[in-house]
Design a protein around this motif. Structure first.
Motif, PDB file in Angstrom:
ATOM      1  N   ARG A   1      -1.237 -17.575  -5.130  1.00 33.12           N
ATOM      2  CA  ARG A   1      -1.247 -16.132  -5.391  1.00 33.12           C
ATOM      3  C   ARG A   1      -2.067 -15.415  -4.310  1.00 33.12           C
ATOM      4  O   ARG A   1      -1.691 -14.345  -3.827  1.00 33.12           O
ATOM      5  CB  ARG A   1      -1.843 -15.836  -6.772  1.00 33.12           C
TER       6      ARG A   1
ATOM      7  N   LEU B   1       0.063 -15.188  -1.205  1.00 31.36           N
ATOM      8  CA  LEU B   1       1.061 -14.125  -1.332  1.00 31.36           C
ATOM      9  C   LEU B   1       0.418 -12.748  -1.134  1.00 31.36           C
ATOM     10  O   LEU B   1       0.997 -11.865  -0.488  1.00 31.36           O
ATOM     11  CB  LEU B   1       1.736 -14.195  -2.701  1.00 31.36           C
ATOM     12  N   ALA B   2      -0.777 -12.563  -1.681  1.00 29.54           N
ATOM     13  CA  ALA B   2      -1.464 -11.283  -1.540  1.00 29.54           C
ATOM     14  C   ALA B   2      -1.824 -11.004  -0.082  1.00 29.54           C
ATOM     15  O   ALA B   2      -1.698  -9.862   0.403  1.00 29.54           O
ATOM     16  CB  ALA B   2      -2.718 -11.266  -2.402  1.00 29.54           C
TER      17      ALA B   2
ATOM     18  N   LEU C   1      -0.216 -12.127   2.528  1.00 25.54           N
ATOM     19  CA  LEU C   1       1.029 -11.819   3.223  1.00 25.54           C
ATOM     20  C   LEU C   1       1.528 -10.418   2.890  1.00 25.54           C
ATOM     21  O   LEU C   1       2.138  -9.742   3.735  1.00 25.54           O
ATOM     22  CB  LEU C   1       2.104 -12.856   2.850  1.00 25.54           C
ATOM     23  N   ALA C   2       1.279  -9.966   1.661  1.00 25.33           N
ATOM     24  CA  ALA C   2       1.757  -8.647   1.237  1.00 25.33           C
ATOM     25  C   ALA C   2       0.855  -7.510   1.701  1.00 25.33           C
ATOM     26  O   ALA C   2       1.307  -6.359   1.804  1.00 25.33           O
ATOM     27  CB  ALA C   2       1.875  -8.610  -0.281  1.00 25.33           C
TER      28      ALA C   2
ATOM     29  N   ALA D   1       1.806  -3.535   1.689  1.00 26.47           N
ATOM     30  CA  ALA D   1       1.504  -2.983   0.369  1.00 26.47           C
ATOM     31  C   ALA D   1       0.161  -2.255   0.358  1.00 26.47           C
ATOM     32  O   ALA D   1       0.002  -1.255  -0.356  1.00 26.47           O
ATOM     33  CB  ALA D   1       1.512  -4.076  -0.691  1.00 26.47           C
TER      34      ALA D   1
ATOM     35  N   GLY E   1       2.911   0.344  -4.186  1.00 25.38           N
ATOM     36  CA  GLY E   1       1.971  -0.586  -3.573  1.00 25.38           C
ATOM     37  C   GLY E   1       1.206  -1.396  -4.599  1.00 25.38           C
ATOM     38  O   GLY E   1       1.048  -2.621  -4.469  1.00 25.38           O
TER      39      GLY E   1
ATOM     40  N   VAL F   1       3.198  -4.246  -6.243  1.00 20.61           N
ATOM     41  CA  VAL F   1       3.331  -5.494  -5.494  1.00 20.61           C
ATOM     42  C   VAL F   1       2.229  -6.474  -5.901  1.00 20.61           C
ATOM     43  O   VAL F   1       2.482  -7.656  -6.182  1.00 20.61           O
ATOM     44  CB  VAL F   1       3.285  -5.224  -3.977  1.00 20.61           C
ATOM     45  N   PHE F   2       0.989  -5.975  -5.953  1.00 20.61           N
ATOM     46  CA  PHE F   2      -0.137  -6.849  -6.283  1.00 20.61           C
ATOM     47  C   PHE F   2      -0.135  -7.230  -7.769  1.00 20.61           C
ATOM     48  O   PHE F   2      -0.534  -8.344  -8.125  1.00 20.61           O
ATOM     49  CB  PHE F   2      -1.450  -6.178  -5.891  1.00 20.61           C
TER      50      PHE F   2
ATOM     51  N   TRP G   1       2.572  -7.691  -9.488  1.00 14.40           N
ATOM     52  CA  TRP G   1       3.606  -8.736  -9.564  1.00 14.40           C
ATOM     53  C   TRP G   1       3.038 -10.082  -9.116  1.00 14.40           C
ATOM     54  O   TRP G   1       3.253 -11.103  -9.758  1.00 14.40           O
ATOM     55  CB  TRP G   1       4.805  -8.341  -8.702  1.00 14.40           C
ATOM     56  N   ILE G   2       2.275 -10.081  -8.030  1.00 10.83           N
ATOM     57  CA  ILE G   2       1.684 -11.329  -7.540  1.00 10.83           C
ATOM     58  C   ILE G   2       0.723 -11.916  -8.578  1.00 10.83           C
ATOM     59  O   ILE G   2       0.695 -13.124  -8.809  1.00 10.83           O
ATOM     60  CB  ILE G   2       0.956 -11.098  -6.196  1.00 10.83           C
TER      61      ILE G   2
END
Length: 244
Positions: A46, A49-50, A52-53, A57, A70, A73-74, A76-77
Motif C-alpha cells: 500500500r 502504491l501511495a 507511485l500515486a 494525486a 485526489g 486515490v489515497f 482507495w489505496i
C-alpha cells in the motif's frame, strides 16, 4: 469539559441550530488524512502504491476543484480489499483505540469549551464533516460528546475498495444536513474551510476559526462585516488568538 453526556439537557424545542465542522475546528489537523495514512501504512505494498500515486494525486488534493478526486486515490489505496462500510468502521475503531494519546492531544480545548457551552445552553448542536462519521463519533467519545449527531461522508464498496459515495463537502454539506433532518435555518456555523462557504453564508452568524492565512482576505470579502475570524489553538493557522 468532560461531563457525562447525560449532564447536557436535551435541545429545546425552539433551540437554535449550531453546526461545527470537525477538522481544524474541533480537531487540530485533518483527521481523515491521519486515518488513511495509517490505513496505507498497514502494508508495504500500500505504501508503494501511495508513492507511485503521489506525483499526480498529491497536487490534486491541493486544489478545491480536484481535491475530492485526489483524496479518493489515497482512500482507495488504504481500503482496497475491503467490501463493506462496517469493515472500514471496524478499522476506524481499531485506529482510534491504538492512538488515544495522539488523538486526544489534537482536540482543541477552546473549541471544546465553546462546543460544551452550546450543549449546556440546550442548543441543537451537530457536527458536519468531510471525514467518515464513525471517525468523528469515535473521537468525540473521548470528551463525552458521543451522543452528538454527526453528518459526514458516506462510504461504500467501490472499485474493489471502500470509498466515498457521497462526500460531505462544499454545497453537498448543506444538502446532507437537510437530508439528515436539520431543516431549520443555521443560527451559528463554525468552520475553518473555504470549502464550507455555503455553510457560512447560510448561517445567521458565521464564525471562521483557524483559517489558512491565505484565506482570511477572501473570508473578509465574502462574509458580513464583523464576522469573527478566530484562532482556537491551531499554531499553523491564522485568526485572532483566543485565550485558553
Amino acid at each position: 469539559m468532560h461531563e457525562a453526556a447525560s449532564a447536557f439537557p436535551p435541545p429545546r424545542d425552539d433551540a437554535p441550530l449550531v453546526v461545527f465542522d470537525f477538522d481544524h475546528t474541533l480537531y487540530d489537523g485533518d483527521s481523515g488524512s491521519h486515518l488513511f495514512k495509517w490505513l496505507i501504512q498497514r502494508a508495504w505494498w500500500r505504501q508503494l502504491l501511495a508513492i507511485l500515486a503521489a506525483p499526480f494525486a498529491g497536487p490534486m488534493v491541493a486544489f478545491l476543484p480536484t481535491r475530492r478526486a485526489g483524496i479518493s486515490v489515497f482512500v482507495w489505496i488504504g481500503t482496497i480489499g475491503l467490501h463493506r462500510r462496517r469493515d472500514l468502521d471496524a478499522l476506524i475503531d481499531a485506529y482510534v483505540a491504538g492512538h488515544v494519546d495522539a488523538i486526544q492531544s489534537r482536540l482543541l480545548p477552546i473549541a471544546l469549551e465553546v462546543f460544551r457551552a452550546h450543549r449546556a445552553a440546550g442548543d441543537r448542536v451537530v457536527v458536519a464533516t468531510g471525514a467518515p462519521p464513525e471517525l468523528a463519533r469515535a473521537i468525540l467519545t473521548f470528551v463525552a460528546h458521543h451522543d452528538v449527531p454527526v453528518v459526514g461522508t458516506l462510504v461504500g464498496p467501490k472499485f474493489g475498495a471502500v470509498a466515498a459515495i457521497r462526500h460531505c463537502h462544499h454545497a453537498m454539506k448543506m444538502t446532507m444536513l437537510r437530508d439528515a433532518g436539520f431543516i431549520q435555518p443555521v443560527a451559528i456555523a463554525y468552520t475553518d474551510s473555504s470549502a464550507d462557504l455555503p455553510l457560512l453564508q447560510a448561517a445567521v452568524r458565521p464564525v471562521v476559526v483557524n483559517p489558512k492565512a491565505g484565506s482570511v482576505a477572501m473570508f473578509r470579502k465574502v462574509l458580513p462585516a464583523g464576522t469573527p475570524i478566530l484562532n482556537w489553538g491551531c499554531a499553523d493557522r491564522a485568526g485572532q488568538r483566543v485565550a485558553g
